[in-house]
Design an enzyme around this catalytic site. Structure first.
Site, PDB file in Angstrom:
ATOM      1  N   CYS A  83       0.882  -1.178   0.000  1.00 31.20           N
ATOM      2  CA  CYS A  83       0.000   0.000   0.000  1.00 31.20           C
ATOM      3  C   CYS A  83       0.911   1.217   0.000  1.00 31.20           C
ATOM      4  O   CYS A  83       1.654   1.437   0.968  1.00 31.20           O
ATOM      5  CB  CYS A  83      -0.907   0.013   1.226  1.00 31.20           C
ATOM      6  N   CYS A 194      -0.105   3.360  -6.811  1.00 35.74           N
ATOM      7  CA  CYS A 194      -1.187   2.853  -5.961  1.00 35.74           C
ATOM      8  C   CYS A 194      -1.358   1.386  -6.320  1.00 35.74           C
ATOM      9  O   CYS A 194      -1.479   1.044  -7.507  1.00 35.74           O
ATOM     10  CB  CYS A 194      -2.481   3.622  -6.190  1.00 35.74           C
TER      11      CYS A 194
END
Length: 243
Positions: A83, A194
């Site tokens: 993440c 991302c």
């Protein structure tokens, strides 16, 4: 072999994709040639972007991140956190660890860009990643200028990211427009900043004149190598073809 811990759940599909990426890129004829992995998909970690943007009633994710890291620490030699936005709290998480080494996906990405002499990189990232300056200092220190989507395009990108989190089909036409905007802004390379975006098969869905760097792929490759696995030659060749 060393054991890898995955600090996941942000989101669950990105965590599953990361695990699949590790397995696929490892040159292994038997189970025993794959690296040992412990996955903690903690879906209860509060929304990182919401907190970094200072939204009302947004919970601080640091406590949950540190607790998850602590859970993995004793049993793992390395920890990967698929993440990018959570890397805004990298230092706080690292301080929780007494044994395991926490990979820094942002630094891995910037090192890759620098090695290729990239001067302008188009950044596809969450609002939280941008607001938290996750890439800002590292790119600046490497002499790399970041090209960001405009306000409307960034809003479309966030909608796309949350659709992927919800398991829904993203608007690829809108995504293509965002890519072209970054290219028009002078980006020499697109950074998939991302891990939800990493889920997309861009080679098939989004052919682009500018090559891209996938943060998740770099993290997976570093994890396999550090834990004693062999990165498959076919994977290295495939990555070269898109880089």
């Amino acid at each position: 072999m060393k054991t890898l811990g995955i600090l996941g759940g942000m989101g669950p599909m990105a965590t599953a994709c990361f695990m699949e990426r590790i397995t696929a890129m490892t040159a292994a004829d038997t189970d025993q040639e794959q690296i040992p992995v412990i996955v903690y998909s903690n879906t209860q970690i509060p929304d990182r972007s919401a907190y970094l943007l200072g939204r009302p009633q947004a919970e601080n994710p640091v406590t949950a991140l540190r607790q998850t890291a602590h859970f993995l620490d004793g049993a793992c030699d390395y920890i990967a956190m698929p993440c990018v936005t959570a890397h805004a709290f990298y230092t706080q998480i690292q301080q929780e660890l007494s044994h395991a080494v926490l990979f820094n996906m942002v630094e891995l990405t910037v090192q890759s860009l620098k090695a290729q002499n990239i001067k302008k990189a188009g950044l596809l990232a969450t609002d939280g990643t941008i607001a938290g300056g996750v890439f800002k200092e590292s790119l600046k220190n490497a002499g790399i200028e970041s090209v960001l989507p405009g306000a409307l395009s960034q809003k479309s990108l966030m909608a796309l990211i949350y659709r992927i989190k919800a398991g829904k089909e993203p608007d690829m036409a809108a995504f293509n427009r965002i890519l072209q905007e970054l290219v028009s802004g002078g980006a020499e390379r697109i950074v998939l900043g991302c891990t939800e975006i990493s889920i997309l098969n861009l080679k098939e869905k989004c052919p682009c004149a500018v090559p891209y760097t996938d943060c998740m792929e770099l993290l997976a490759e570093a994890a396999v190598a550090a834990c004693g696995g062999q990165v498959a030659q076919k994977w290295r060749q495939m990555r070269k073809s898109i880089n």
